[in-house]
Structures are given as C-alpha cells and as structure tokens.
Design a protein around this motif. Structure first.
Motif, PDB file in Angstrom:
ATOM      1  N   GLY A  11       0.814  -1.208   0.000  1.00  0.00           N
ATOM      2  CA  GLY A  11       0.000   0.000   0.000  1.00  0.00           C
ATOM      3  C   GLY A  11       0.848   1.259   0.000  1.00  0.00           C
ATOM      4  O   GLY A  11       2.079   1.212  -0.080  1.00  0.00           O
ATOM      5  N   PRO A  12       0.214   2.420   0.129  1.00  0.00           N
ATOM      6  CA  PRO A  12       0.913   3.698  -0.082  1.00  0.00           C
ATOM      7  C   PRO A  12       1.751   4.201   1.077  1.00  0.00           C
ATOM      8  O   PRO A  12       2.459   5.201   0.932  1.00  0.00           O
ATOM      9  CB  PRO A  12      -0.246   4.660  -0.358  1.00  0.00           C
ATOM     10  N   GLY A  13       1.694   3.555   2.265  1.00  0.00           N
ATOM     11  CA  GLY A  13       2.545   4.028   3.351  1.00  0.00           C
ATOM     12  C   GLY A  13       2.018   3.783   4.741  1.00  0.00           C
ATOM     13  O   GLY A  13       2.789   3.587   5.679  1.00  0.00           O
ATOM     14  N   ASP A  14       0.728   3.789   4.918  1.00  0.00           N
ATOM     15  CA  ASP A  14       0.123   3.535   6.221  1.00  0.00           C
ATOM     16  C   ASP A  14       0.126   2.032   6.478  1.00  0.00           C
ATOM     17  O   ASP A  14      -0.446   1.260   5.710  1.00  0.00           O
ATOM     18  CB  ASP A  14      -1.311   4.079   6.219  1.00  0.00           C
ATOM     19  N   SER A  15       0.746   1.604   7.585  1.00  0.00           N
ATOM     20  CA  SER A  15       0.824   0.171   7.884  1.00  0.00           C
ATOM     21  C   SER A  15      -0.550  -0.463   8.044  1.00  0.00           C
ATOM     22  O   SER A  15      -0.712  -1.674   7.856  1.00  0.00           O
ATOM     23  CB  SER A  15       1.645  -0.053   9.162  1.00  0.00           C
ATOM     24  N   GLU A 106       6.389  -1.276  -2.020  1.00  0.00           N
ATOM     25  CA  GLU A 106       5.457  -0.185  -1.732  1.00  0.00           C
ATOM     26  C   GLU A 106       4.351  -0.178  -2.785  1.00  0.00           C
ATOM     27  O   GLU A 106       4.571  -0.515  -3.942  1.00  0.00           O
ATOM     28  CB  GLU A 106       6.168   1.175  -1.737  1.00  0.00           C
ATOM     29  N   GLY A 107       3.157   0.211  -2.386  1.00  0.00           N
ATOM     30  CA  GLY A 107       2.053   0.253  -3.335  1.00  0.00           C
ATOM     31  C   GLY A 107       1.683  -1.140  -3.798  1.00  0.00           C
ATOM     32  O   GLY A 107       1.424  -2.036  -2.992  1.00  0.00           O
ATOM     33  N   ASP A 108       1.703  -1.353  -5.117  1.00  0.00           N
ATOM     34  CA  ASP A 108       1.357  -2.639  -5.720  1.00  0.00           C
ATOM     35  C   ASP A 108       2.608  -3.220  -6.385  1.00  0.00           C
ATOM     36  O   ASP A 108       3.363  -2.476  -7.031  1.00  0.00           O
ATOM     37  CB  ASP A 108       0.249  -2.450  -6.757  1.00  0.00           C
ATOM     38  N   SER A 138      -4.292   5.564  -5.654  1.00  0.00           N
ATOM     39  CA  SER A 138      -5.486   5.457  -4.819  1.00  0.00           C
ATOM     40  C   SER A 138      -5.275   6.163  -3.483  1.00  0.00           C
ATOM     41  O   SER A 138      -6.184   6.825  -2.960  1.00  0.00           O
ATOM     42  CB  SER A 138      -5.833   3.987  -4.576  1.00  0.00           C
ATOM     43  N   GLY A 139      -4.067   6.020  -2.919  1.00  0.00           N
ATOM     44  CA  GLY A 139      -3.771   6.696  -1.661  1.00  0.00           C
ATOM     45  C   GLY A 139      -3.839   8.205  -1.791  1.00  0.00           C
ATOM     46  O   GLY A 139      -4.379   8.896  -0.916  1.00  0.00           O
ATOM     47  N   ALA A 140      -3.302   8.737  -2.901  1.00  0.00           N
ATOM     48  CA  ALA A 140      -3.332  10.187  -3.113  1.00  0.00           C
ATOM     49  C   ALA A 140      -4.755  10.678  -3.313  1.00  0.00           C
ATOM     50  O   ALA A 140      -5.142  11.746  -2.813  1.00  0.00           O
ATOM     51  CB  ALA A 140      -2.464  10.542  -4.323  1.00  0.00           C
ATOM     52  N   SER A 141      -5.562   9.910  -4.059  1.00  0.00           N
ATOM     53  CA  SER A 141      -6.958  10.289  -4.272  1.00  0.00           C
ATOM     54  C   SER A 141      -7.713  10.334  -2.951  1.00  0.00           C
ATOM     55  O   SER A 141      -8.486  11.262  -2.673  1.00  0.00           O
ATOM     56  CB  SER A 141      -7.623   9.303  -5.225  1.00  0.00           C
ATOM     57  N   ALA A 142      -7.470   9.331  -2.101  1.00  0.00           N
ATOM     58  CA  ALA A 142      -8.124   9.305  -0.802  1.00  0.00           C
ATOM     59  C   ALA A 142      -7.679  10.474   0.067  1.00  0.00           C
ATOM     60  O   ALA A 142      -8.490  11.079   0.794  1.00  0.00           O
ATOM     61  CB  ALA A 142      -7.830   7.982  -0.104  1.00  0.00           C
ATOM     62  N   ALA A 143      -6.390  10.801  -0.015  1.00  0.00           N
ATOM     63  CA  ALA A 143      -5.886  11.929   0.772  1.00  0.00           C
ATOM     64  C   ALA A 143      -6.526  13.238   0.328  1.00  0.00           C
ATOM     65  O   ALA A 143      -6.870  14.100   1.158  1.00  0.00           O
ATOM     66  CB  ALA A 143      -4.365  12.011   0.636  1.00  0.00           C
TER      67      ALA A 143
END
Length: 496
Positions: A11-15, A106-108, A138-143
């Motif tokens: 994923g983008p960084g959050d465990s 990281e990520g996919d 996806s992480g950036a979009s959610a942020a």
C-alpha cells in the motif's frame, strides 16, 4: 522442495492499509527481502515492521545507483541490469533451499515497482504469487478526498521521468492525470503542465496516508522541498474544484477535426478541447464517434445544414457555453471551420471567440496508407456539386491535370450524386494517359479499410462512395511493388 516467491504489496505508506493476506504472509515467511537506496533505509520495511517476527532472514537489496552517473560500461541501465540479476540470484538461493521469500513492495508489486524485475527473472524457475496492494494513486486520491474520474472520464498515469513531449501531450489530452516519480523531475512536470494549460488544476500530494502527508496546490509548492515519494494529481473536471467550469469563464466556439477515423489519429489538443466543452455540435455521424462525458450537451444535425449549425453553435457561445463544433478530418478542409468563420464574421457574432484546431486530413491518412503519393505539388478538389456547379469542378480538375499536379479528390459520390465519378473518369481519359496511377482509399484506419492501386484506364467508378478518397497521380507518381510491401510515391525532384 523449492520455496515460493511472494510479491507483496504494502500500500501507499500507512501500515494499517496493508491487506490481511499480506500481513499473514509477511509474518509466516522464512525470508523478508526489500530494496533500498545506499543509505540502507527502506520505506517498505518500515511499513511492514508491525508484521515481522523474530528469527526471519532479511535480505536487503541495495541499489548501486539512483540517478547519478556511473562508471559501468553499460551505463546506468547496465549497472541496474547487473544489480537485478545479482539480487535475483540471492533470492534464488533461498528459494532453491526450500525457503519462502516475501519481497516487499510499496504500493502494488506490478505498478512501477522493483519487484517486477525479480519476478521476470525468477517466475520461470520457482513458484510465484502476487499479493496486490493499494496503489499510491489510490492513496493520493483518498488523501485529496476528490474522485479522480467519474462516468466516461479516463485516467492517465505517467512517470515524471517521461520525455517532455509525452508529458505535454498526455497532460493536454483533457484526461485525469497522476504523475509519479517526482523529486528532481518536479520542475519539468510543472513546465509540461504550464505548456498544456493545466497547472492551475493540479494538486500536489506528498507521502500520502502517512504521518508526513502534505497536500497543496502545485502552484504553491517549493520545488526544492519535493521528495521522490510525492505525486501530482489532476482529477477529472467533473469533480476537481480547480478545473475551469466552462460557462462561468465566458463562452466560445472551438472547431475541431477528429481526423479520418481512428481515435489514435486525434490530436491531444483536440481531445482536450472536446473534454472541456460544455456542448458538442456536429453532424450525427461524427458525433457518434465520441463518448460524451457526464454533463455535456450533444446537439446533432444533418450534414446539409452547415450555416444553421454554425449559427446554433455561436448562439450557444453567446450565452456563455464552451462549444466544440466537430468535423471529420481537418475542419478547415471541406468542413465546418469555413461555415463557422463565415457566420462569425457577421456583426451579430463578431465578439464571440472562435478557435480552429487542426486534424489529420483524409488526404494525409490515405496517402500515408499507400506511402507518399502527395510528395510533390498537389491540389485538393471536392467533387460535390451541391455548393458549386459541375462546370467549375471540371474546369479546376482540367487545370490541375494540365499543371501535372497530384489531385486528392474529396466527396466523390453518394446515393443522391452518382454521375460525378463516371464523369471524372471520362475527363481523366481525355487528358492523361490510361496508365496514370490512380489510388482509392476507403475507411482508412477503420474496420472496413480498403486500399486499391489501379490506373485511370482500369478505374471502376462503381466501387467509389462517400467514404472513399481518390488520388490521381501526376506523370511522375510511381507504384513500387516490393517484397517488403508496396509503396506509392511522387518524387520531390522533377524531370532529369
């Protein structure tokens, strides 16, 4: 028995965004492998740390270089290829010994990830399994909390390392955009955004989903502070609060050419204008080639009402709408640009902005399919006598033949106009030798494409319809039948 290689997306960084399956495999693995720069720190390992257990073997795959120059005889690419090969063999030793290896990504794992380099080298030798992860996009979009795309909008993902021309072309396409791999590429990407006219629509997201997350408009970002793990995001116009809202900015008319048929032959500039328009106006057949985005108004009409169509588009623009008038091919070649310009020149509409965007012409597309028959002086003549008398058409074709020009003939015939092509053949036989090269291109680039190279004497008028373009060669036009494929060309030199 050999072990299994697991490519595990974190994923983008959050465990806490690590999937349940990824967490289970990380905890169960014999070997944990991860890439890192020469400083030795690994973001992937940090994200996975809550799921590691004591006693696991760790393989730290340290990049020999990042972006600097190298002494390797193969340059940067050669140094990295050797590194990936050596890293793969390190993992292969564990796998051959029966140990399962989790390679953290990281990520996919298959989305701009170093894992893919191990996968390509090991998947034929050992069992492999991919565990997908939440991507950085996806992480950036959610942020941001902004939908990237809705309805028929499309998303383009680019690396910041892409060539400048590619960046500008994709950014100008009107698509939603995500640009990864920033850091030292940030200034280049910003320059491309400015060139595409989209810098004011762009968002900056740094280290999405982590405690260090930052969000800002791109125009407010200091380039010297941008790390590699950051992204530029331009959401689709439907939901992006920074996107121009059409009518609020004042209306105007943009006349666009879709090219001869294939979407790939539309220019990014044209696609962007279509995407930004509030209204699409045009002949039904041409508008059917487009998929309107949500909220766009589509106004179809018959092909014989060009002036009325132009007036309608200009009236919409006067009311603040952003109107795209759609033509096939190039709008300035026997198409809608002239009709719009003629009406727009009237006092009633002289304050309405009008822009014409070029498209690939039918003549250019057909010529390219044959080779280079338009390589020397040429004439473009429409065979339609709906707006001009047949006597004028005959006079112009005769003059072009007498001048030994290549002639590209548009609008050769239709159900209601069926004498013109036969009359054309008769005229040609009167003025040029029967062996003169004649080319027929129908639906070039489309599913019904048909290319015929023949001569004036063997020309069959009955096979020509409105979807056919006819090219009459000059005295120097040549058909070269080659093992590598036929080429038709008109030399640029003339005479001896």
């Amino acid at each position: 028995m050999s072990g299994t290689l697991y490519g595990v997306g974190l994923g983008p960084g959050d465990s806490e965004l690590v999937t349940v399956k990824a967490a289970r495999l990380i905890g169960a693995a014999d070997v944990i492998a991860y890439h890192c720069a020469r400083h030795g720190r690994s973001i992937a390992r940090r994200v996975a740390s809550p799921y590691l257990r004591e006693g696991q073997i760790e393989e730290r795959l340290m990049y020999p270089v990042t972006t600097e120059t190298v002494d390797h005889p193969g340059g940067y690419d050669g140094a990295m290829a050797d590194f990936y090969a050596e890293s793969a063999e390190r993992l292969a030793e564990h796998l051959a010994a029966g140990r399962d290896v989790v390679l953290l990504a990281e990520g996919d794992p298959l989305f701009f990830s170093s894992y893919m380099h191990m996968h390509k080298r090991l998947t034929g030798r050992f069992a492999t399994e991919i565990v997908p992860g939440v991507t950085s996009v996806s992480g950036a979009s959610a942020a941001l909390g902004i939908p990237l795309v809705e309805g028929e909008e499309n998303l383009v993902v680019l690396p910041g390392t892409a060539p400048d021309g590619d960046l500008v072309a994709h950014l100008a396409s009107g698509s939603a955009i995500a640009v990864l791999k920033l850091g030292r590429t940030f200034d280049r990407v910003c320059a491309a955004l400015r060139a595409a006219g989209r810098i004011d629509e762009a968002w900056y997201v740094e280290r999405a989903t982590t405690d260090e997350q930052k969000i800002a408009r791109v125009v407010d970002v200091d380039p010297s502070t941008v790390p590699y793990f950051s992204m530029i995001v331009v959401p689709g116009a439907t939901n992006n609060p920074l996107a121009p809202q059409g009518a609020e900015e004042g209306g105007g008319v943009t006349v666009v050419g879709l090219g001869p048929g294939p979407v790939a032959q539309q220019t990014p500039q044209v696609r962007a204008a279509i995407a930004e328009a509030t209204d699409l106006v045009g002949y039904t057949t041409y508008l059917n080639r487009l998929t309107p985005r949500p909220g766009q108004q589509v106004h179809t009409s018959d092909n014989r009402v060009e002036s009325q169509r132009a007036e309608f588009a200009l009236d919409l623009a006067r009311r603040g709408r952003k109107v795209a008038v759609v033509s096939s091919g190039d709008p300035g070649v026997f198409a809608m640009a002239t009709a719009v310009a003629e009406v727009a020149a009237e006092t009633e509409y002289d304050h309405v902005p009008v822009t014409v965007l070029p498209g690939v012409t039918a003549a250019s597309a057909v010529a390219a399919a044959f080779g280079a028959p338009l390589g020397h002086d040429l004439a473009l003549i429409s065979l339609s006598d709906r707006l001009k008398p047949w006597e004028v058409i005959e006079k112009r074709i005769s003059a072009a033949l007498d001048a030994d020009l290549v002639i590209a003939i548009y609008n050769p015939g239709s159900i209601s106009r069926n004498h013109q092509v036969a009359d054309l053949k008769a005229l040609l036989l009167e003025r040029v030798p029967g062996e003169r090269v004649l080319l027929l291109g129908r639906d070039v680039g489309g599913p019904g494409e048909a290319l015929t190279a023949t001569t004036v004497a063997d020309f069959d008028p009955s096979v020509v319809d409105m979807r056919t373009l006819v090219i009459v060669g000059s005295s120097t036009t040549t058909v070269a039948e080659r093992p590598g494929g036929r080429l038709v060309f008109t030399p640029r030199h003339y005479g001896d």
